[in-house]
Design a protein around this motif. Structure first.
Motif, PDB file in Angstrom:
ATOM      1  N   ASP A 283       5.978   9.375 -11.255  1.00 32.95           N
ATOM      2  CA  ASP A 283       7.338   8.941 -11.573  1.00 32.95           C
ATOM      3  C   ASP A 283       8.038   8.359 -10.351  1.00 32.95           C
ATOM      4  OD1 ASP A 283       6.793   9.926 -14.074  1.00 32.95           O
ATOM      5  OD2 ASP A 283       8.076  11.698 -13.899  1.00 32.95           O
ATOM      6  N   GLU A 284       7.933   9.034  -9.222  1.00 39.03           N
ATOM      7  CA  GLU A 284       8.598   8.573  -8.004  1.00 39.03           C
ATOM      8  C   GLU A 284       8.005   7.249  -7.528  1.00 39.03           C
ATOM      9  OE1 GLU A 284       8.327  11.714  -5.190  1.00 39.03           O
ATOM     10  OE2 GLU A 284       9.668  13.058  -6.296  1.00 39.03           O
ATOM     11  N   LEU A 285       6.696   7.134  -7.624  1.00 37.01           N
ATOM     12  CA  LEU A 285       6.046   5.895  -7.205  1.00 37.01           C
ATOM     13  C   LEU A 285       6.513   4.731  -8.057  1.00 37.01           C
ATOM     14  CD1 LEU A 285       3.911   4.390  -5.507  1.00 37.01           C
ATOM     15  CD2 LEU A 285       2.240   4.976  -7.273  1.00 37.01           C
ATOM     16  N   TYR A 286       6.556   4.929  -9.363  1.00 34.46           N
ATOM     17  CA  TYR A 286       6.947   3.830 -10.238  1.00 34.46           C
ATOM     18  C   TYR A 286       8.393   3.429  -9.993  1.00 34.46           C
ATOM     19  CZ  TYR A 286       6.814   0.631 -14.094  1.00 34.46           C
ATOM     20  OH  TYR A 286       6.840  -0.524 -14.822  1.00 34.46           O
ATOM     21  N   ARG A 287       9.280   4.380  -9.749  1.00 34.14           N
ATOM     22  CA  ARG A 287      10.668   4.041  -9.492  1.00 34.14           C
ATOM     23  C   ARG A 287      10.826   3.259  -8.186  1.00 34.14           C
ATOM     24  NH1 ARG A 287      11.406   9.023 -12.359  1.00 34.14           N
ATOM     25  NH2 ARG A 287      12.709   8.624 -14.179  1.00 34.14           N
ATOM     26  N   LYS A 288       9.939   3.488  -7.240  1.00 33.46           N
ATOM     27  CA  LYS A 288       9.984   2.721  -5.998  1.00 33.46           C
ATOM     28  C   LYS A 288       9.380   1.331  -6.155  1.00 33.46           C
ATOM     29  CE  LYS A 288      10.137   6.264  -2.394  1.00 33.46           C
ATOM     30  NZ  LYS A 288      11.255   5.621  -1.659  1.00 33.46           N
ATOM     31  N   ALA A 289       8.543   1.147  -7.157  1.00 34.44           N
ATOM     32  CA  ALA A 289       7.845  -0.125  -7.320  1.00 34.44           C
ATOM     33  C   ALA A 289       8.411  -0.985  -8.437  1.00 34.44           C
ATOM     34  CB  ALA A 289       6.359   0.138  -7.597  1.00 34.44           C
TER      35      ALA A 289
ATOM     36  N   VAL B 144      -1.621  -6.438   3.499  1.00 37.92           N
ATOM     37  CA  VAL B 144      -0.340  -6.199   2.818  1.00 37.92           C
ATOM     38  C   VAL B 144       0.397  -5.065   3.528  1.00 37.92           C
ATOM     39  CG1 VAL B 144      -1.189  -7.016   0.592  1.00 37.92           C
ATOM     40  CG2 VAL B 144      -1.388  -4.596   1.163  1.00 37.92           C
ATOM     41  N   PRO B 145       1.736  -4.981   3.377  1.00 39.40           N
ATOM     42  CA  PRO B 145       2.518  -3.958   4.085  1.00 39.40           C
ATOM     43  C   PRO B 145       2.206  -2.550   3.591  1.00 39.40           C
ATOM     44  CG  PRO B 145       3.927  -5.736   3.281  1.00 39.40           C
ATOM     45  CD  PRO B 145       2.585  -5.908   2.626  1.00 39.40           C
ATOM     46  N   LEU B 146       2.581  -1.582   4.420  1.00 34.80           N
ATOM     47  CA  LEU B 146       2.429  -0.168   4.089  1.00 34.80           C
ATOM     48  C   LEU B 146       3.782   0.404   3.713  1.00 34.80           C
ATOM     49  CD1 LEU B 146       0.963   2.602   4.034  1.00 34.80           C
ATOM     50  CD2 LEU B 146       1.432   2.775   6.496  1.00 34.80           C
ATOM     51  N   GLY B 147       3.862   1.010   2.531  1.00 33.33           N
ATOM     52  CA  GLY B 147       5.069   1.705   2.104  1.00 33.33           C
ATOM     53  C   GLY B 147       4.948   3.170   2.464  1.00 33.33           C
ATOM     54  N   CYS B 148       5.649   3.580   3.491  1.00 32.32           N
ATOM     55  CA  CYS B 148       5.524   4.954   3.983  1.00 32.32           C
ATOM     56  C   CYS B 148       6.320   5.909   3.102  1.00 32.32           C
ATOM     57  CB  CYS B 148       6.016   5.023   5.425  1.00 32.32           C
ATOM     58  SG  CYS B 148       5.796   6.640   6.180  1.00 32.32           S
ATOM     59  N   ALA B 149       5.706   7.028   2.737  1.00 26.50           N
ATOM     60  CA  ALA B 149       6.365   8.005   1.878  1.00 26.50           C
ATOM     61  C   ALA B 149       6.383   9.409   2.488  1.00 26.50           C
ATOM     62  CB  ALA B 149       5.678   8.054   0.511  1.00 26.50           C
TER      63      ALA B 149
ATOM     64  N   VAL C  22       0.867  -1.190   0.000  1.00 30.78           N
ATOM     65  CA  VAL C  22       0.000   0.000   0.000  1.00 30.78           C
ATOM     66  C   VAL C  22       0.896   1.230   0.000  1.00 30.78           C
ATOM     67  CG1 VAL C  22      -1.667   1.352   1.324  1.00 30.78           C
ATOM     68  CG2 VAL C  22      -1.890  -1.140   1.215  1.00 30.78           C
ATOM     69  N   ALA C  23       0.696   2.119  -0.952  1.00 31.23           N
ATOM     70  CA  ALA C  23       1.451   3.375  -0.991  1.00 31.23           C
ATOM     71  C   ALA C  23       0.864   4.334   0.033  1.00 31.23           C
ATOM     72  CB  ALA C  23       1.404   3.995  -2.382  1.00 31.23           C
ATOM     73  N   GLY C  24       1.703   4.840   0.914  1.00 33.53           N
ATOM     74  CA  GLY C  24       1.253   5.802   1.906  1.00 33.53           C
ATOM     75  C   GLY C  24       1.076   7.182   1.309  1.00 33.53           C
ATOM     76  N   ARG C  25       0.463   8.070   2.115  1.00 35.44           N
ATOM     77  CA  ARG C  25       0.252   9.443   1.644  1.00 35.44           C
ATOM     78  C   ARG C  25       1.576  10.073   1.237  1.00 35.44           C
ATOM     79  NH1 ARG C  25      -4.370   7.889   3.254  1.00 35.44           N
ATOM     80  NH2 ARG C  25      -6.195   9.200   2.960  1.00 35.44           N
TER      81      ARG C  25
END
Length: 426
Positions: A81-87, A247-252, A57-60
């Motif tokens: 762009d940043e989200l995709y590079r992290k995923a 599922v885990p939380l991806g904190c941003a 899960v992408a965090g706020r």
């Protein structure tokens, strides 16, 4: 893989492929009503779980909403762009916020009065389509828990330790932030709040005696407490989404990350992979990353399996702390050494080839990997001439091709392919 996001289907059925076309569609009351009905049906038919081997899960801050982040068009595209590079290097699916469903269902009166408010979200979807990144995402409506009583709701959700950590952050926020206070009305002051690690400047009002000039420490504390009240409900919403989907939380968000690390939240391979910083990816267009992952899917799976095992081994010895620090250790201790090994093997084979024959193979992209990752100047590319190949030369060529075949089986070959693209773009 999960179903296509319902709003993509609606855009296709109404021939919407640009913002002007979206504006025309939303100007029709009947089509706006249809949009709401589709949103309701889609929410009711969502499966309980998200399909995929690696899901987060992408965090706020990276969930493609404009909550707690810059809301301009350029900022929201940068968030994609940043989200995709992290995923890109690890995940099959990443859950983002379906804010359109929420606005259509929970705030219909406001939305119908201003349908153009949906255009910003539609623009994000059109950009996702443009770069070919929509297949990675799963849109889910996050719970809305804003308003008074945030503390009690968080504690009921099992987040008491996180609430305690947030309270301890108030003094730090007051000291580190740029805070300005000025009179607004009798007994009320307006304020601006800017923290060096937060993306946007916040504005608000507090029942403070009207003052102008440098705020007192008491006033700074009051503003910092308001910021905690503003940010924490979104963290509760993110965590509840993570728990409900399993599922885990991806904190941003920086503030959320400080709370979670202080609250000793468990670190998982997924959250570590999400936090992993690969500077080389910053120079590569998203379209290229999408294509590399598609073309090198078997290599991607080997890379992900290797990365997962490396993270699991590291977490056996460091199961708590800051997830970003663990990710950096993985990059420095696992990823970059293997990339250097690939570079050295190919460089040695090319050197032998250059000595024993006139056959040349361009090596510019192959010898720059570690320099790019570390931010160093790019070495001069090596090129050799082409001539008549003897048996010795043929052996050198065969050795070089053999090394390339071995490299293609390396766990890091997937990332190496991306690095080559980065070198070509410089």
């Amino acid at each position: 893989m999960s179903n296509t996001y319902w709003l993509f289907n609606w855009l296709d059925s109404h021939g919407v492929d640009s913002l002007p076309a979206a504006e025309r569609a939303l100007s029709e009351p009947s089509q706006l009503e249809d949009l709401r009905e589709v949103a309701i049906l889609a929410k009711e038919s969502l499966p309980a779980k998200v399909q995929g081997e690696a899901v987060i899960v992408a965090g706020r801050g990276l969930d493609l909403s404009d909550q707690l982040s810059c809301s301009t068009s350029s900022c929201r595209q940068r968030q994609v762009d940043e989200l995709y590079r992290k995923a890109w290097h690890y995940f099959d699916r990443i859950v983002v916020d379906d804010s359109v469903s929420h606005n259509l269902i929970a705030h219909w009166d406001i939305t119908v009065a201003n349908p153009k408010s949906l255009l910003s979200d539609i623009e994000v979807l059109l950009y996702l389509r443009e770069v070919g990144a929509e297949d990675l995402l799963e849109f889910r409506q996050k719970p809305n828990i804003l308003g008074r009583g945030w503390r009690d709701r968080a504690i009921k959700a099992g987040l008491k330790s996180a609430v305690d950590c947030a309270d301890k952050l108030i003094d730090r926020l007051a000291k580190e932030s740029e805070i300005k206070i000025r009179p607004y009305s009798k007994g009320v002051s307006s304020f601006t709040f800017k923290h060096p690690r937060m993306e946007i400047t916040y504005e608000g009002r507090l029942p403070l005696s009207g003052v102008r000039g440098k705020p007192t420490s008491k006033m700074r504390i009051a503003v910092a407490r308001r910021m905690v009240e503003t940010h924490f409900p979104y963290l509760t919403s993110d965590i509840q989404t993570s728990v409900s989907l399993g599922v885990p939380l991806g904190c941003a968000n920086w503030f959320h990350g400080e709370i979670l690390s202080s609250a000793s939240e468990a670190i998982s391979p997924a959250t570590t992979a999400f936090s992993l910083d690969l500077p080389v990816l910053q120079g590569i267009p998203i379209q290229t990353l999408v294509q590399v992952r598609h073309d090198e899917y078997e290599s991607f799976q080997r890379f992900r399996d290797s990365l997962r095992l490396a993270i699991q081994e590291r977490l056996k010895h460091e199961a708590s702390g800051r997830v970003t620090e663990v990710g950096e250790q993985i990059r420095m201790d696992v990823i970059e050494p293997e990339l250097r090994r690939i570079r050295d093997r190919l460089a040695a084979a090319e050197k032998a080839l250059a000595k024993k024959s006139a056959v040349g193979i361009f090596m510019g992209a192959l010898v720059t990997t570690c320099g790019i990752l570390a931010g160093l100047p790019i070495p001069v590319s090596i090129a050799a001439g082409v001539g008549t190949a003897s048996s010795t030369e043929t052996g050198a060529v065969s050795k070089y091709l053999e090394e390339k075949q071995q490299v293609a089986l390396s766990d890091m070959y997937f990332l190496w392919r991306a690095v080559k693209h980065a070198a070509h773009n410089l």
